[in-house]
Write a protein that holds these residues in place. Structure first.
Motif, mmCIF file in Angstrom:
data_model
loop_
_atom_site.group_PDB
_atom_site.id
_atom_site.type_symbol
_atom_site.label_atom_id
_atom_site.label_comp_id
_atom_site.label_asym_id
_atom_site.label_seq_id
_atom_site.Cartn_x
_atom_site.Cartn_y
_atom_site.Cartn_z
ATOM 1 N N GLY A 4 10.878 -8.278 -22.121
ATOM 2 C CA GLY A 4 9.981 -7.338 -22.791
ATOM 3 C C GLY A 4 9.562 -7.786 -24.176
ATOM 4 O O GLY A 4 8.378 -7.733 -24.506
ATOM 5 N N PRO A 5 10.528 -8.222 -25.027
ATOM 6 C CA PRO A 5 10.138 -8.602 -26.388
ATOM 7 C C PRO A 5 9.210 -9.818 -26.404
ATOM 8 O O PRO A 5 9.305 -10.693 -25.551
ATOM 9 C CB PRO A 5 11.472 -8.961 -27.052
ATOM 10 N N SER A 6 8.318 -9.835 -27.377
ATOM 11 C CA SER A 6 7.476 -11.022 -27.591
ATOM 12 C C SER A 6 8.330 -12.159 -28.146
ATOM 13 O O SER A 6 9.406 -11.932 -28.694
ATOM 14 C CB SER A 6 6.366 -10.719 -28.599
ATOM 15 N N SER A 7 7.806 -13.360 -28.047
ATOM 16 C CA SER A 7 8.480 -14.533 -28.612
ATOM 17 C C SER A 7 8.321 -14.556 -30.125
ATOM 18 O O SER A 7 7.300 -14.130 -30.673
ATOM 19 C CB SER A 7 7.867 -15.802 -28.012
ATOM 20 N N ILE A 8 9.327 -15.089 -30.799
ATOM 21 C CA ILE A 8 9.276 -15.235 -32.256
ATOM 22 C C ILE A 8 8.158 -16.190 -32.681
ATOM 23 O O ILE A 8 7.727 -16.185 -33.830
ATOM 24 C CB ILE A 8 10.642 -15.712 -32.811
ATOM 25 N N TRP A 9 7.659 -17.001 -31.739
ATOM 26 C CA TRP A 9 6.609 -17.965 -32.083
ATOM 27 C C TRP A 9 5.246 -17.297 -32.259
ATOM 28 O O TRP A 9 4.297 -17.928 -32.708
ATOM 29 C CB TRP A 9 6.519 -19.058 -31.007
ATOM 30 N N LYS A 10 5.148 -16.016 -31.926
ATOM 31 C CA LYS A 10 3.873 -15.285 -32.039
ATOM 32 C C LYS A 10 3.749 -14.700 -33.447
ATOM 33 O O LYS A 10 4.510 -13.824 -33.837
ATOM 34 C CB LYS A 10 3.849 -14.175 -30.986
ATOM 35 N N GLN A 40 29.841 5.299 -40.570
ATOM 36 C CA GLN A 40 29.637 6.684 -40.992
ATOM 37 C C GLN A 40 28.154 6.994 -41.225
ATOM 38 O O GLN A 40 27.771 8.137 -41.424
ATOM 39 C CB GLN A 40 30.411 6.974 -42.290
ATOM 40 N N ALA A 41 27.321 5.953 -41.223
ATOM 41 C CA ALA A 41 25.882 6.149 -41.451
ATOM 42 C C ALA A 41 25.099 5.077 -40.689
ATOM 43 O O ALA A 41 25.634 4.001 -40.385
ATOM 44 C CB ALA A 41 25.566 6.072 -42.949
ATOM 45 N N TYR A 42 23.829 5.393 -40.417
ATOM 46 C CA TYR A 42 22.984 4.495 -39.613
ATOM 47 C C TYR A 42 21.607 4.423 -40.267
ATOM 48 O O TYR A 42 20.999 5.455 -40.558
ATOM 49 C CB TYR A 42 22.855 5.033 -38.169
ATOM 50 N N VAL A 43 21.153 3.188 -40.499
ATOM 51 C CA VAL A 43 19.833 2.970 -41.094
ATOM 52 C C VAL A 43 19.068 2.043 -40.152
ATOM 53 O O VAL A 43 19.507 0.920 -39.890
ATOM 54 C CB VAL A 43 19.954 2.335 -42.498
ATOM 55 N N MET A 44 17.958 2.520 -39.616
ATOM 56 C CA MET A 44 17.180 1.726 -38.657
ATOM 57 C C MET A 44 15.791 1.441 -39.231
ATOM 58 O O MET A 44 15.133 2.345 -39.766
ATOM 59 C CB MET A 44 17.061 2.470 -37.325
ATOM 60 N N VAL A 45 15.354 0.191 -39.100
ATOM 61 C CA VAL A 45 14.127 -0.250 -39.759
ATOM 62 C C VAL A 45 13.134 -0.796 -38.742
ATOM 63 O O VAL A 45 13.444 -1.719 -37.985
ATOM 64 C CB VAL A 45 14.444 -1.340 -40.813
ATOM 65 N N ASP A 46 11.947 -0.214 -38.738
ATOM 66 C CA ASP A 46 10.822 -0.715 -37.951
ATOM 67 C C ASP A 46 9.933 -1.456 -38.944
ATOM 68 O O ASP A 46 9.278 -0.842 -39.776
ATOM 69 C CB ASP A 46 10.092 0.480 -37.319
ATOM 70 N N TRP A 47 9.933 -2.779 -38.873
ATOM 71 C CA TRP A 47 9.323 -3.630 -39.903
ATOM 72 C C TRP A 47 7.854 -3.884 -39.610
ATOM 73 O O TRP A 47 7.371 -3.634 -38.501
ATOM 74 C CB TRP A 47 10.091 -4.950 -39.971
ATOM 75 N N SER A 48 7.139 -4.415 -40.589
ATOM 76 C CA SER A 48 5.731 -4.773 -40.427
ATOM 77 C C SER A 48 5.412 -5.980 -41.292
ATOM 78 O O SER A 48 5.898 -6.088 -42.412
ATOM 79 C CB SER A 48 4.845 -3.599 -40.848
ATOM 80 N N GLN A 63 -0.803 -7.808 -31.745
ATOM 81 C CA GLN A 63 0.167 -6.747 -31.448
ATOM 82 C C GLN A 63 1.547 -7.347 -31.144
ATOM 83 O O GLN A 63 1.655 -8.300 -30.382
ATOM 84 C CB GLN A 63 -0.333 -5.941 -30.235
ATOM 85 N N GLY A 64 2.583 -6.776 -31.740
ATOM 86 C CA GLY A 64 3.937 -7.271 -31.468
ATOM 87 C C GLY A 64 4.184 -8.676 -31.992
ATOM 88 O O GLY A 64 4.850 -9.482 -31.356
ATOM 89 N N SER A 65 3.625 -8.972 -33.176
ATOM 90 C CA SER A 65 3.790 -10.335 -33.731
ATOM 91 C C SER A 65 5.174 -10.459 -34.372
ATOM 92 O O SER A 65 5.342 -10.356 -35.580
ATOM 93 C CB SER A 65 2.696 -10.629 -34.750
ATOM 94 N N VAL A 66 6.156 -10.702 -33.518
ATOM 95 C CA VAL A 66 7.557 -10.748 -33.942
ATOM 96 C C VAL A 66 7.791 -11.851 -34.979
ATOM 97 O O VAL A 66 8.581 -11.698 -35.903
ATOM 98 C CB VAL A 66 8.461 -10.973 -32.708
ATOM 99 N N GLY A 67 7.077 -12.955 -34.823
ATOM 100 C CA GLY A 67 7.261 -14.073 -35.759
ATOM 101 C C GLY A 67 6.896 -13.701 -37.181
ATOM 102 O O GLY A 67 7.609 -14.032 -38.130
ATOM 103 N N PHE A 119 13.498 -7.023 -35.592
ATOM 104 C CA PHE A 119 13.001 -8.400 -35.435
ATOM 105 C C PHE A 119 14.200 -9.330 -35.334
ATOM 106 O O PHE A 119 15.307 -8.971 -35.741
ATOM 107 C CB PHE A 119 12.076 -8.804 -36.601
ATOM 108 N N PRO A 120 13.994 -10.533 -34.794
ATOM 109 C CA PRO A 120 15.123 -11.453 -34.610
ATOM 110 C C PRO A 120 15.733 -11.902 -35.934
ATOM 111 O O PRO A 120 15.021 -12.179 -36.895
ATOM 112 C CB PRO A 120 14.492 -12.649 -33.881
ATOM 113 N N LEU A 121 17.052 -11.983 -35.952
ATOM 114 C CA LEU A 121 17.760 -12.540 -37.112
ATOM 115 C C LEU A 121 18.040 -14.027 -36.902
ATOM 116 O O LEU A 121 18.545 -14.694 -37.794
ATOM 117 C CB LEU A 121 19.074 -11.784 -37.351
ATOM 118 N N GLY A 122 17.730 -14.528 -35.713
ATOM 119 C CA GLY A 122 17.915 -15.950 -35.415
ATOM 120 C C GLY A 122 16.737 -16.475 -34.608
ATOM 121 O O GLY A 122 15.959 -15.698 -34.049
#
Length: 296
Positions: free
Chosen positions: A172-178, A7-15, A182-186, A77-80
């Motif tokens: 497209g996504p960067s690796s979690i090891w970064k 019934q609701a949607y919450v989307m998060v762009d993290w930093s 820019q795009g430092s998913v890790g 961001f990755p959860l795993g």
């Protein structure tokens, strides 16, 4: 009950920023929920620190819980981690949960956003490989024996994979090891996973696909669930900023609107996983997770 899942949607762009910051490349939280007239209405928030973001998310989710609105909560961001990471760290238990617990224990994140993510990356490198690999990326002042500023080498035979299966599926996504640049998913994952763990502990939350299964979901699957935490990749959605909107803000709005529209048509359920058996299932459900909307 309707066939809507949420019934609701919450989307998060993290930093993973190391100081309070707003505007582009900071934390944006988009919320799409019913207003007093029971119409879906969008609002966005731009908290300056991760502590502020956690308080905001706590308040939003508590409010939706009071109203009995089941919520899809997406994080960019990755959860795993890539398959084999938990084993390389010699963690016990389900790999995905063991890594979230590890991050929650090791990461120190202060109210002003200063954090020790580079030290944690270096420690994980030491435990996993005894060299400055696979995590990489740091400002010069944070470079150390077990963490180099630049990517030290390619991933080879016998190394942990650079990318998860989901990242290979969408290219497209960067690796979690970064951990930096820019795009430092890790950096986002290390600072974000402890927050998600605390949010989950306060409510009837499920982590997708680890606790729901990697499969199409039905309202019955979620009957006792207040919210589902999922990984999203907003760049997939082709967001176009409206007048006065910045890119990150447009991305969380577009993600909210897209998932709501799909749910309204009964098409969101099938995005939670393949309908038939898949040889990747065990890796996806126990270790790596998946990106909502990535082709299975």
């Amino acid at each position: 009950m309707s066939q809507r899942l949420f019934q609701a949607y919450v989307m998060v762009d993290w930093s993973a920023a190391s100081k309070p910051t707003t505007g582009p490349d900071s934390i944006w939280v988009g919320v799409l929920k019913r207003n007093v007239r029971f119409q879906m209405a969008f609002e966005s928030h731009n908290p300056a620190t991760r502590l502020d973001a956690e308080k905001l998310l706590t308040n939003v989710l508590d409010d939706l819980k009071r109203k009995g609105e089941r919520t899809l909560v997406g994080f960019d961001f990755p959860l795993g981690f890539p398959r084999g990471t938990a084993a390389a760290l010699q963690l016990v238990g389900e790999p995905w949960r063991a890594l979230i617990d590890f991050a929650a224990k090791e990461v120190k994140d202060k109210p002003d956003n200063t954090n020790n993510r580079f030290q944690v990356g270096a420690k994980m490198n030491r435990l996993m490989t005894g060299e400055a690999f696979p995590f990489w990326g740091a400002p010069a002042r944070d470079e150390q024996t077990m963490l180099s500023a630049k990517r030290p080498r390619e991933h080879g035979e016998g190394d942990l994979p650079e990318l998860r299966l989901a990242e290979q599926a969408i290219k497209g996504p960067s690796s979690i090891w970064k951990l930096y640049y820019q795009g430092s998913v890790g950096g986002q994952a290390l600072t974000g996973l402890p927050v998600i763990k605390r949010l989950a502990e306060k409510r009837a939350a499920k982590f997708w696909p680890f606790e729901t299964g990697w499969k199409p979901l039905t309202p019955a699957d979620l009957s006792e669930v207040e919210c589902v935490f999922a990984e999203i990749y907003p760049s997939m959605l082709g967001a176009k900023p409206a007048a006065g909107e910045i890119k990150d803000q447009a991305q969380v709005r577009t993600a909210c609107e897209r998932f709501n529209a799909l749910d309204d048509k009964g098409q969101l359920a099938s995005m939670f996983g393949p309908a038939k058996d898949d040889p990747r299932r065990e890796v996806v459900e126990r270790e790596e997770g998946w990106i909502l909307g990535a082709p299975a």
